[in-house]
Scaffold this active site. Structure first.
Site, PDB file in Angstrom:
ATOM      1  N   HIS A  12       0.800  -0.912  -0.192  1.00  0.00           N
ATOM      2  CA  HIS A  12       0.131   0.028   0.485  1.00  0.00           C
ATOM      3  C   HIS A  12       1.079   1.114   0.021  1.00  0.00           C
ATOM      4  CE1 HIS A  12       0.351  -0.422   4.910  1.00  0.00           C
ATOM      5  NE2 HIS A  12       1.120   0.269   4.328  1.00  0.00           N
ATOM      6  N   HIS A  59      -1.067   6.223   8.835  1.00  0.00           N
ATOM      7  CA  HIS A  59      -0.155   6.521   9.090  1.00  0.00           C
ATOM      8  C   HIS A  59       0.012   7.724   9.356  1.00  0.00           C
ATOM      9  CE1 HIS A  59      -0.218   3.169   6.202  1.00  0.00           C
ATOM     10  NE2 HIS A  59       1.500   3.157   6.402  1.00  0.00           N
ATOM     11  N   HIS A 193      10.713  -3.946   5.273  1.00  0.00           N
ATOM     12  CA  HIS A 193      11.790  -3.007   4.610  1.00  0.00           C
ATOM     13  C   HIS A 193      11.526  -1.983   5.897  1.00  0.00           C
ATOM     14  CE1 HIS A 193       7.549  -2.031   5.600  1.00  0.00           C
ATOM     15  NE2 HIS A 193       7.346  -0.759   4.706  1.00  0.00           N
ATOM     16  N   GLU A 240       3.909  -4.623   9.557  1.00  0.00           N
ATOM     17  CA  GLU A 240       3.155  -4.600   8.483  1.00  0.00           C
ATOM     18  C   GLU A 240       2.884  -5.447   8.464  1.00  0.00           C
ATOM     19  OE1 GLU A 240       3.563  -0.112   6.658  1.00  0.00           O
ATOM     20  OE2 GLU A 240       3.446  -1.853   5.640  1.00  0.00           O
TER      21      GLU A 240
END
Length: 284
Positions: A12, A59, A193, A240
């Protein structure tokens, strides 16, 4: 009863929205990423699900560091996007599904999940990018969406075993819903990541592929990880993966992998796309 017919994992990252807005899908950098999506789009257009249950993380648009629920879900009829500061164009509203949303909310609270229930809720790229990936050109208005937000930004965060159990509870709630509708579950977010610090740019391809394998054949193995394990193996933002794990928890019956793609790096992220077909268990 309501029927979960399948599930999707997808990235996303906000750079995807910018690439789509600027027509960059077939440029050399983006082509290997976007070329993986047509089979999933075709399946969704064939199956025509009534509802998408979408696990994502906010976020900072709706929940900032001063108020960060562990789990939150929307029960509204409509959700609006807003400017997040990424340069992503604001997109049309997302259609909600209040009846099933309230059924799930009541069911999972009865099972001991203290959800934050949102009757109004702005949704950020964590939710809107996956929808636009599946229905390009903002053609997602026909499908109803139930947003389920998991804290992946600020400690304390729920552990993988807990997000898996949340998925299980949501799967049981859908199974107990009497209306005959078809549901697809999205687990969104990056795989390995890290966006800052000494390991900025870190990607662990082998770990990501192993996680994709386990999502199909042995999801309980992923619940043995702690969040710190995910950080060590996949970087600070690899937590995530909890959205993927929650998605897999909703699948109570037989799972068949139909499509998979892994590509890295894309915007300093490992991106795993997977389409799973699901057969709900009978007589439970």
């Amino acid at each position: 009863m309501a029927n979960i017919i399948g599930a999707v994992t997808t990235s996303h990252i906000p750079a995807i929205a910018n690439a789509m807005a600027n027509g960059l899908e077939q440029t050399p950098y983006w082509k290997p990423f976007f070329d993986a999506y047509p089979p999933v789009r075709d399946w969704l257009n064939e199956k025509k699900p009534d509802v998408i249950i979408l696990f994502y993380n906010d976020h900072g648009l709706e929940f900032f560091i001063d108020k960060k629920p562990t789990f939150a879900m929307g029960v509204a009829d409509e959700y609006h996007n807003a400017d997040e500061g990424w340069g992503i164009p604001t997109i049309p509203p997302v259609t909600g599904e209040s009846e099933l949303s309230w059924h799930i909310a009541n069911s999972i609270v009865d099972e001991g999940f203290d959800m934050t229930i949102c009757q109004e809720m702005k949704v950020d790229h964590g939710l809107t990018v996956p929808l636009n990936l599946m229905w390009p050109g903002h053609q997602y208005g026909h499908v109803k969406v139930i947003p389920v937000c998991i804290n992946c930004e600020q400690y304390p965060m729920p552990q993988p075993w807990r997000t898996f159990e949340l998925g299980r509870a949501i799967g049981r709630a859908v199974q107990s819903y009497e209306e005959d509708i078809n549901v697809v579950v999205f687990g969104t977010g990056g795989m390995s990541h890290q966006l800052d610090g000494e390991r900025a740019g870190f990607i662990n391809r082998a770990f990501d592929i192993d996680c994709l394998d386990k999502l199909v054949s042995d999801p309980e193995a992923l619940t043995k990880y702690t969040n710190m394990d995910l950080v060590e193996q996949g970087g600070a933002q690899a937590v995530e993966l909890n959205m993927h794990i929650a998605m897999r928890g909703t699948l109570l019956g037989k799972v068949t992998e139909l499509h998979r793609n892994y590509h890295a790096p894309i915007s300093n992220t490992g991106s795993g796309l997977m389409l799973l077909e699901h057969e709900m268990p009978k007589g439970e």
